[in-house]
Write a protein that holds these residues in place. Structure first.
Motif: not given
Ligand SMILES: *Cc1c(COP(=O)(O)O)cnc(C)c1O
Length: 342
Positions: A200-217
């Motif tokens: 999952q990622t912070f780039s879409k629904a979280w509105g934070s594409a610029a901060v570059r934060l991706g999640m793996a579970f």
């Protein structure tokens, strides 16, 4: 299959870098261990290499143990790390649905790993049997993306589970758009499947594409392998601090998603009635795949009016298709107005 047999031998045998922050954990009053400058607080200090504060907040929201979370520099990082951990260059291969997100193929190319594509059907869905038939004893990863980019639909959940159950390698399910979907995340399945890796990622629904934060579970054994190979301080302090602020505002995110889903429906209806539009495909994401009479021409005309969409004409099954992101009500109206004037 045992995880050890899937991992590249050099990674299995790797002794990872141990940073100052790895060797001393806890609180001290005087830090003289990392050759940092004592001035310019707080950014003078190296950040937490494993981002525990951020992971604890994510864990609470996702209802998952923090040890089952990896954080990286966007989703790009765990995509690349999955290749570097599991795929021996020029020997191993991966299998992916087609069309899908372009970074899986680029990361395969960078890592010199064969990339095998399996065409989706006319509903942009897949069958586990077709996908598994494309694998062999050197296939280490299968890439699924649900909701899929650029098609927008969610993949059939039973077929995804069947793939996970019948593949002896790692199945990656990229859920970058899951917050916009009517389908349930596969996060709840992780405890049943030790070969499942969900992004999952912070780039879409979280509105934070610029901060570059991706999640793996995934299970902690897979997370430990990703941690072993990542750069020691892969997520910087500014990103970690910002993520904590965003995680405290998850009600904002819910509100954005609600508005975007309303706008998605409105845009779907307006586009379906617009000139040159032949088909608006069903979507579970924050974008629409739209078949038009001449994608290249329409793309160019919209550009001249200052409106940029994504031309997906050259992708498999996407002939004459544009991919249109759902914007604000104002932006969506501007798109529709432009379509009527071209
Ligand atoms: C946008 C997108 C991402 C996000 O990538 P980041 O590196 O986290 O910004 C991941 N996967 C898919 C399929 C996407 O469309």
């Amino acid at each position: 299959m045992k995880l050890d047999q899937l991992v590249r031998p050099n990674i299995l045998n790797l002794k990872p870098y141990s940073s100052a922050r790895d060797e001393f954990k806890g609180e001290a009053s005087v830090y003289l261990d990392a050759n940092e400058n004592p001035y310019n607080l707080p950014l003078n200090r190296y950040p937490d290499p494993l981002q525990w504060k951020v992971k604890e907040k994510i864990a609470a929201i996702k209802k998952i143990d923090p040890h089952w979370i990896f954080l990286g520099n966007g989703s790009d990082e765990p995509i690349d790390l999955a290749y570097r951990v599991f795929c021996e260059p020029a020997v191993d291969n991966v299998v992916a649905i087609d069309p899908t997100y372009g970074m899986y193929r680029v990361a395969a190319g960078v890592n010199n790993v064969e990339y095998r594509k399996v065409l989706l059907n006319d509903r942009f869905d897949f069958s586990a049997d077709d996908l598994l038939r494309a694998t062999d004893q050197h296939t280490k990863l299968i890439f699924l993306c649900s909701p899929n980019n650029p098609t927008g639909n969610s993949l059939d959940r039973d077929q995804m589970i069947k793939t996970v159950e019948n593949f002896s390698g790692i199945v990656i399910v990229d859920e970058a758009y899951i917050n916009f979907s009517s389908q349930l995340s596969l996060l709840g399945e992780l405890e049943h499947y030790s070969n499942l890796l969900v992004f999952q990622t912070f780039s879409k629904a979280w509105g934070s594409a610029a901060v570059r934060l991706g999640m793996a579970f995934a299970v902690p054994e897979i997370i430990a392998l990703l941690n072993k190979v990542k750069y020691p301080y892969n997520v910087n302090r500014l990103t970690q601090d910002y993520a904590l602020q965003m995680l405290a505002k998850s009600d904002h995110v819910a509100e954005w998603v609600k508005i975007l889903l309303q706008e998605r429906t409105r845009l779907q209806n307006m586009l379906a009635a617009a000139p040159f539009v032949e088909k608006v495909y069903p979507t579970d994401a924050n974008f629409l795949l739209v078949k038009v009479s001449d994608a290249n021409a329409l793309y160019g005309k919209l550009i001249k009016k200052g409106i940029v969409v994504r031309n997906r004409h050259t992708l498999s099954l996407c002939g004459n298709c544009l991919r249109i992101t759902v914007g604000t009500p104002f932006e969506n109206d501007a798109l529709i107005a432009a379509l009527y004037k071209v």
